[in-house]
Scaffold this motif. Structure first.
Motif, PDB file in Angstrom:
ATOM      1  N   PRO A 105      -7.626  -9.671   0.068  1.00 29.48           N
ATOM      2  CA  PRO A 105      -7.825 -10.983  -0.551  1.00 29.48           C
ATOM      3  C   PRO A 105      -8.256 -10.909  -2.010  1.00 29.48           C
ATOM      4  O   PRO A 105      -8.130 -11.906  -2.731  1.00 29.48           O
ATOM      5  N   ILE A 106      -8.777  -9.760  -2.454  1.00 34.38           N
ATOM      6  CA  ILE A 106      -9.268  -9.667  -3.836  1.00 34.38           C
ATOM      7  C   ILE A 106      -8.383  -8.775  -4.692  1.00 34.38           C
ATOM      8  O   ILE A 106      -8.710  -8.495  -5.841  1.00 34.38           O
ATOM      9  N   ASN A 107      -7.242  -8.321  -4.148  1.00 33.70           N
ATOM     10  CA  ASN A 107      -6.331  -7.451  -4.894  1.00 33.70           C
ATOM     11  C   ASN A 107      -4.950  -8.093  -5.000  1.00 33.70           C
ATOM     12  O   ASN A 107      -4.575  -8.925  -4.178  1.00 33.70           O
ATOM     13  N   GLU A 108      -4.191  -7.678  -6.006  1.00 34.68           N
ATOM     14  CA  GLU A 108      -2.855  -8.242  -6.205  1.00 34.68           C
ATOM     15  C   GLU A 108      -1.893  -7.606  -5.202  1.00 34.68           C
ATOM     16  O   GLU A 108      -1.742  -6.386  -5.176  1.00 34.68           O
ATOM     17  N   PRO A 109      -1.239  -8.391  -4.342  1.00 38.44           N
ATOM     18  CA  PRO A 109      -0.489  -7.826  -3.217  1.00 38.44           C
ATOM     19  C   PRO A 109       0.697  -6.947  -3.600  1.00 38.44           C
ATOM     20  O   PRO A 109       0.944  -5.931  -2.933  1.00 38.44           O
ATOM     21  N   VAL A 110       1.445  -7.309  -4.625  1.00 38.62           N
ATOM     22  CA  VAL A 110       2.617  -6.500  -4.977  1.00 38.62           C
ATOM     23  C   VAL A 110       2.175  -5.134  -5.479  1.00 38.62           C
ATOM     24  O   VAL A 110       2.728  -4.100  -5.088  1.00 38.62           O
ATOM     25  N   ARG A 111       1.178  -5.113  -6.336  1.00 41.42           N
ATOM     26  CA  ARG A 111       0.655  -3.820  -6.785  1.00 41.42           C
ATOM     27  C   ARG A 111       0.108  -3.026  -5.601  1.00 41.42           C
ATOM     28  O   ARG A 111       0.279  -1.804  -5.526  1.00 41.42           O
ATOM     29  N   MET A 112      -0.546  -3.699  -4.670  1.00 39.05           N
ATOM     30  CA  MET A 112      -1.063  -3.013  -3.490  1.00 39.05           C
ATOM     31  C   MET A 112       0.076  -2.385  -2.690  1.00 39.05           C
ATOM     32  O   MET A 112      -0.020  -1.233  -2.240  1.00 39.05           O
ATOM     33  N   ALA A 113       1.157  -3.113  -2.500  1.00 39.22           N
ATOM     34  CA  ALA A 113       2.310  -2.576  -1.770  1.00 39.22           C
ATOM     35  C   ALA A 113       2.878  -1.350  -2.478  1.00 39.22           C
ATOM     36  O   ALA A 113       3.256  -0.360  -1.829  1.00 39.22           O
ATOM     37  N   GLU A 114       2.930  -1.398  -3.800  1.00 39.30           N
ATOM     38  CA  GLU A 114       3.451  -0.258  -4.572  1.00 39.30           C
ATOM     39  C   GLU A 114       2.536   0.954  -4.443  1.00 39.30           C
ATOM     40  O   GLU A 114       3.006   2.085  -4.242  1.00 39.30           O
ATOM     41  N   GLU A 115       1.228   0.745  -4.573  1.00 36.83           N
ATOM     42  CA  GLU A 115       0.291   1.873  -4.506  1.00 36.83           C
ATOM     43  C   GLU A 115       0.311   2.524  -3.121  1.00 36.83           C
ATOM     44  O   GLU A 115       0.279   3.752  -3.000  1.00 36.83           O
ATOM     45  N   LEU A 116       0.371   1.715  -2.090  1.00 30.10           N
ATOM     46  CA  LEU A 116       0.398   2.271  -0.734  1.00 30.10           C
ATOM     47  C   LEU A 116       1.705   3.011  -0.472  1.00 30.10           C
ATOM     48  O   LEU A 116       1.721   4.040   0.213  1.00 30.10           O
ATOM     49  N   ALA A 117       2.799   2.515  -1.011  1.00 30.68           N
ATOM     50  CA  ALA A 117       4.073   3.231  -0.890  1.00 30.68           C
ATOM     51  C   ALA A 117       3.996   4.578  -1.609  1.00 30.68           C
ATOM     52  O   ALA A 117       4.516   5.593  -1.112  1.00 30.68           O
ATOM     53  N   MET A 118       3.361   4.595  -2.778  1.00 31.18           N
ATOM     54  CA  MET A 118       3.148   5.869  -3.479  1.00 31.18           C
ATOM     55  C   MET A 118       2.374   6.846  -2.600  1.00 31.18           C
ATOM     56  O   MET A 118       2.735   8.024  -2.483  1.00 31.18           O
ATOM     57  N   LEU A 119       1.311   6.355  -1.969  1.00 30.71           N
ATOM     58  CA  LEU A 119       0.497   7.221  -1.128  1.00 30.71           C
ATOM     59  C   LEU A 119       1.289   7.759   0.059  1.00 30.71           C
ATOM     60  O   LEU A 119       1.118   8.914   0.462  1.00 30.71           O
ATOM     61  N   ASP A 120       2.146   6.933   0.625  1.00 29.36           N
ATOM     62  CA  ASP A 120       2.957   7.410   1.738  1.00 29.36           C
ATOM     63  C   ASP A 120       3.933   8.481   1.266  1.00 29.36           C
ATOM     64  O   ASP A 120       4.198   9.455   1.991  1.00 29.36           O
ATOM     65  N   TRP A 185       9.878  -0.653  -6.921  1.00 31.60           N
ATOM     66  CA  TRP A 185      10.799   0.479  -6.891  1.00 31.60           C
ATOM     67  C   TRP A 185      10.403   1.492  -5.823  1.00 31.60           C
ATOM     68  O   TRP A 185      11.235   2.032  -5.106  1.00 31.60           O
ATOM     69  N   VAL A 186       9.108   1.778  -5.729  1.00 26.35           N
ATOM     70  CA  VAL A 186       8.635   2.788  -4.779  1.00 26.35           C
ATOM     71  C   VAL A 186       8.459   2.146  -3.410  1.00 26.35           C
ATOM     72  O   VAL A 186       7.788   1.120  -3.262  1.00 26.35           O
ATOM     73  N   LEU A 187       9.046   2.775  -2.398  1.00 26.54           N
ATOM     74  CA  LEU A 187       8.982   2.275  -1.025  1.00 26.54           C
ATOM     75  C   LEU A 187       8.412   3.367  -0.124  1.00 26.54           C
ATOM     76  O   LEU A 187       8.528   4.554  -0.413  1.00 26.54           O
ATOM     77  N   PRO A 188       7.782   3.000   0.994  1.00 27.54           N
ATOM     78  CA  PRO A 188       7.150   4.002   1.851  1.00 27.54           C
ATOM     79  C   PRO A 188       8.144   4.880   2.581  1.00 27.54           C
ATOM     80  O   PRO A 188       9.278   4.484   2.848  1.00 27.54           O
ATOM     81  N   VAL A 189       7.674   6.091   2.918  1.00 26.22           N
ATOM     82  CA  VAL A 189       8.473   7.024   3.717  1.00 26.22           C
ATOM     83  C   VAL A 189       8.677   6.470   5.124  1.00 26.22           C
ATOM     84  O   VAL A 189       9.778   6.514   5.676  1.00 26.22           O
ATOM     85  N   GLN A 190       7.599   5.962   5.727  1.00 25.23           N
ATOM     86  CA  GLN A 190       7.638   5.498   7.115  1.00 25.23           C
ATOM     87  C   GLN A 190       8.355   4.146   7.192  1.00 25.23           C
ATOM     88  O   GLN A 190       8.106   3.260   6.385  1.00 25.23           O
TER      89      GLN A 190
END
Length: 386
Positions: A105-120, A185-190
């Motif tokens: 709720p306190i973070n920007e969702p699109v950036r969050m999706a990108e960062e988590l995809a990077m981590l995956d 651009w970056v999408l998760p492996v899973q």
């Protein structure tokens, strides 16, 4: 169905370089405690110790590492769970990496999706993405109306999942988030996306929401009786929406420490009390402001450890109810086996580094967990849910 439990190590990464006299001057351990007491050089040293503990958990054979996020908090130095998860992905090679979680709720969702995809991608598919509403303090320090927290959470969740599963570019127009073009651009492996965990301690609404989405619900250390009730809420909701849950849909968190002898473990385990004394200290408007959660959730919170404004439970009492488990390998195996027998969880998260427990003793605890405790817990056969 999941047949055996997975065991995760968790560190709160506290900033322990404070004295009680300084802390006692201020009414809260969160928003009111001045950051002038923070020393970056001391934090550097502590961070490196906590990272050594992560590496040991991977080397010793634990199944995973859990990390989390808190703000304005000296008892948790992780304002970014994703940065910590990136460190874990580099330091380890085999453990699963559970974020529990990102306060969406306190973070920007699109950036969050990108960062988590990077981590995956970093970890080659080892990420478990936990989403959380965050404590009330997180909402307050972000300048967000507490009454909007849940609605923001659900809308952010929907956008993150859409980023992972719907080809871009697309447009998103919600109540809180507006994007003319969404095209990460970056999408998760899973695929279709990393597993999603959702935690809670006493809120039945959180359990219902997790079950409706078929996400794993992680109970963060409520007493066993309340936890069983919330687990049943999950099972009932799952049956209503048309799927059969199993141990893979449920997990539980406790504080746990192993030493070579019961006597040594009992001595060290008192270090867990440090965080308990400070974590929930503060005025009620910091912990449960009006509108942050439902009246039902507020009432049930009184049944959590330390809830209700009553006297704090003592060290022996916390062990009696299973909130703290300390001892030799044999003792910890017996006590964790009892918890698993009562709750039948697919996942156990062990807070093994918290408070002022010395680093060398945490390292020995993780070593013993991997060598003796985890193999014994893996032998426990989990049962299907009815």
């Amino acid at each position: 169905m999941k047949d055996t439990v997975e065991v995760f190590f968790h560190s709160q990464q506290p900033y322990t370089q404070l004295n009680e006299e300084d802390i006692a001057q201020f009414k809260s351990g969160r928003l009111d405690f001045p950051n002038t007491y923070f020393d970056p050089e001391k934090a550097h040293h502590l961070y490196n110790q906590y990272h050594e503990q992560y590496a040991m958990a991977d080397e010793a054979g634990l199944d995973g590492i859990m990390t989390n996020e808190h703000h304005s908090s000296y008892w948790n130095m992780k304002p970014s769970a994703n940065i910590d998860a990136a460190v874990i992905s580099r330091l380890t090679s085999r453990v699963r990496i559970a974020i529990l979680g990102n306060i969406i709720p306190i973070n920007e969702p699109v950036r969050m999706a990108e960062e988590l995809a990077m981590l995956d991608c970093f970890s080659n598919g080892r990420l478990i993405s936990g989403f959380v509403r965050g404590g009330a303090v997180e909402t307050l320090q972000a300048g967000i109306d507490p009454t909007e927290n849940r609605d923001r959470f659900e809308e952010a969740h929907d956008l993150i999942i859409k980023c992972w599963t719907e080809p871009g570019p697309f447009r998103f127009e919600g109540r809180f988030y507006h994007h003319r073009v969404v095209n990460p651009w970056v999408l998760p492996v899973q695929k279709p996306h990393p597993p999603v965990w959702f935690p809670g301690g006493s809120s039945p609404e959180s359990v219902v929401w997790a079950a409706q989405h078929q996400y794993t619900y992680m109970n963060l250390g409520a007493l066993i009786g309340l936890t069983k009730e919330l687990k049943q809420v999950y099972i009932d909701t799952a049956n209503e929406v048309g799927f059969t849950p199993g141990p893979e849909h449920f997990g539980y968190q406790v504080r746990a420490l192993v030493a070579d002898t019961d006597e040594k473990a009992q001595e060290l385990g008192r270090g867990f009390l440090w965080a308990g004394q400070h974590r929930m200290r503060g005025p009620v408007e910091h912990l449960d402001p009006p509108g942050y959660q439902s009246p039902t959730a507020s009432r049930l919170a009184a049944r959590r450890i330390g809830g209700g404004g009553g006297p704090a439970m003592g060290y022996e009492d916390l062990q009696e109810v299973g909130a703290i488990i300390v001892g030799s390998p044999d003792t910890v195996i017996r006590r964790l086996s009892d918890t698993i027998g009562q709750l039948n969880p697919g996942y156990m998260i062990l807070i093994g580094s918290d408070g002022n427990i010395p680093h060398k003793d945490v390292m020995r605890s993780v070593e013993l967990l991997g060598k003796e405790v985890v193999p014994a817990l893996h032998e426990i056969q989990l049962a299907p849910y009815e």
